[in-house]
Design an enzyme around this catalytic site. Sequence first.
Site, PDB file in Angstrom:
ATOM      1  N   PHE A  62       0.816  -1.221   0.000  1.00  0.00           N
ATOM      2  CA  PHE A  62       0.000   0.000   0.000  1.00  0.00           C
ATOM      3  C   PHE A  62       0.849   1.269   0.000  1.00  0.00           C
ATOM      4  CE2 PHE A  62      -4.235  -1.918   1.773  1.00  0.00           C
ATOM      5  CZ  PHE A  62      -4.437  -2.550   0.551  1.00  0.00           C
ATOM      6  N   ASN A  93       8.021  -2.840   2.770  1.00  0.00           N
ATOM      7  CA  ASN A  93       9.050  -2.181   1.947  1.00  0.00           C
ATOM      8  C   ASN A  93       8.624  -0.767   1.566  1.00  0.00           C
ATOM      9  OD1 ASN A  93       7.057  -3.120   0.186  1.00  0.00           O
ATOM     10  ND2 ASN A  93       8.512  -3.450  -1.499  1.00  0.00           N
ATOM     11  N   ASP A 150      10.145  -8.654   2.101  1.00  0.00           N
ATOM     12  CA  ASP A 150       9.666  -8.845   0.733  1.00  0.00           C
ATOM     13  C   ASP A 150      10.102  -7.707  -0.177  1.00  0.00           C
ATOM     14  OD1 ASP A 150       8.017 -10.075  -1.377  1.00  0.00           O
ATOM     15  OD2 ASP A 150       6.874  -8.219  -1.179  1.00  0.00           O
ATOM     16  N   HIS A 177      11.019 -13.645   0.201  1.00  0.00           N
ATOM     17  CA  HIS A 177      11.078 -13.399  -1.242  1.00  0.00           C
ATOM     18  C   HIS A 177      12.344 -14.078  -1.750  1.00  0.00           C
ATOM     19  CE1 HIS A 177      10.792 -10.313  -4.739  1.00  0.00           C
ATOM     20  NE2 HIS A 177      11.731 -11.189  -5.053  1.00  0.00           N
ATOM     21  N   HIS A 230       5.173 -15.882  -3.272  1.00  0.00           N
ATOM     22  CA  HIS A 230       4.999 -15.852  -4.738  1.00  0.00           C
ATOM     23  C   HIS A 230       5.969 -16.748  -5.530  1.00  0.00           C
ATOM     24  CE1 HIS A 230       8.246 -12.988  -4.251  1.00  0.00           C
ATOM     25  NE2 HIS A 230       7.459 -11.958  -3.992  1.00  0.00           N
ATOM     26  N   ASP A 303       0.167 -10.108  -4.213  1.00  0.00           N
ATOM     27  CA  ASP A 303       1.362  -9.276  -4.365  1.00  0.00           C
ATOM     28  C   ASP A 303       0.979  -7.967  -5.062  1.00  0.00           C
ATOM     29  OD1 ASP A 303       3.960  -8.343  -4.294  1.00  0.00           O
ATOM     30  OD2 ASP A 303       4.691  -9.614  -5.915  1.00  0.00           O
ATOM     31  N   HIS A 307       2.074   0.934  -9.237  1.00  0.00           N
ATOM     32  CA  HIS A 307       3.090   1.913  -9.630  1.00  0.00           C
ATOM     33  C   HIS A 307       2.422   3.013 -10.443  1.00  0.00           C
ATOM     34  CE1 HIS A 307       6.601  -0.329  -8.278  1.00  0.00           C
ATOM     35  NE2 HIS A 307       6.127  -1.411  -8.861  1.00  0.00           N
TER      36      HIS A 307
END
Length: 422
Positions: A62, A93, A150, A177, A230, A303, A307
């Site tokens: 988010f 992140n 991640d 990850h 993932h 996931d 962007h």
Amino acid sequence: MLLIKNGRVVDPKSGLDTQADVLVDGKKVVKIAENIDAGDAQVIDATGLVVAPGLVDIHVHFREPGQTHKEDIHTGALAAAAGGFTTVVMMANTNPTISDKETLKEVLTSAAKENIHIKSVATITKNFDGENITDFKGLLEAGAVGFSDDGIPLTNAGIVKKAMELAKENNTFISLHEEDPDLNGVLGFNENIAKKEFHICGATGVAEYSMIARDVMVAYDTQAHVHIQHLSKAESVKVVEFAQKLGAQVTAEVAPQHFSKTEDLLLSKGANAKMNPPLRLESDRQAVIEGLKSGVISVIATDHAPHHADEKNVADVTKAPSGMTGLETSLSLGLTYLVEAGHLSLTELLKLMTSNPSDLYGFDAGYLAENGPADLVIFADKEKRQVTADFKSKAANSPFVGEELTGSVKYTICDGEIVYQV
């Protein structure tokens, strides 16, 4: 009160799948039965629709704090509700990363203002430095639900081992990850298409499955729980299955894009089909589907990685950031590529998107039962829809824009309140 009439009520946890009414009072489901009469309750006619537990996504970005031009907690919550999700887990992140109690509290304060349940992990290492482990105990007490770096793999095996031991001490787990940078080229491009079409060294399969192999065996040694994020390769599924059979406490997730599409999508969708790990081969796509069918992979997680269009629309696609917005297409991709394709039943799909991810964290979510939480999604499971760029998310970086998919969310209900309706 809210009365949902004449829907197909599906609860993967109990195996319930029947035509019934659902009565909601406050934040609880109070009755599931035929022909409920509730006087002056608000009525939703769910004839021909599926009534299921609100979806649970344990892997979303988010972007708050620090990257709110891409997404923020409010728009992320809107996107989640539009996709049928009532509980999500944010990754850490951000900028700054969620590595200390102060940043975590700031994020959770913002999340508490929204009308869905928004949880957050904290980082495994401080500011993603890969070396200094965060205060797991303090962060858990401050509200973190787990730990993940991640976006960046942990290259130091000793740190992975220490983090697993610390997680076990604190009755939690770490999520990883898995892409070894020492074995990888340009991220976001599967090695085959990278070489053939882009004339670069791309993201290799061995970078993923060798790192998974290392970490599941460290989990076996420490008897700690590790969650693999993932995964995308056929060999990765086999490695996870091997570790599970050995007795290691290993769980795994797959993102909808990896059971839906292959690397060729890069040629038609460009940067919007660039993600980490990348879209792989058809044999890999089939293998992760088999992993879902067998139970080796127990969770579908989006996931969700929004962007800004300016970041994606650069001349050199190798310079574009990786990731796609995913919350508003996830259910439809499952219905289209798993249920309609004959791989899973509707109940099996929903289990991967509700009770399984919820149970991983021990949330009171992901099930539909009397006296349970009034978190529900109501959707048309066979209705066709054209995906448009008109998302609730700030971002529209989805390679599925323009595609016809099956399944359409009509209502999302969280804590007994309608938080989304068409």
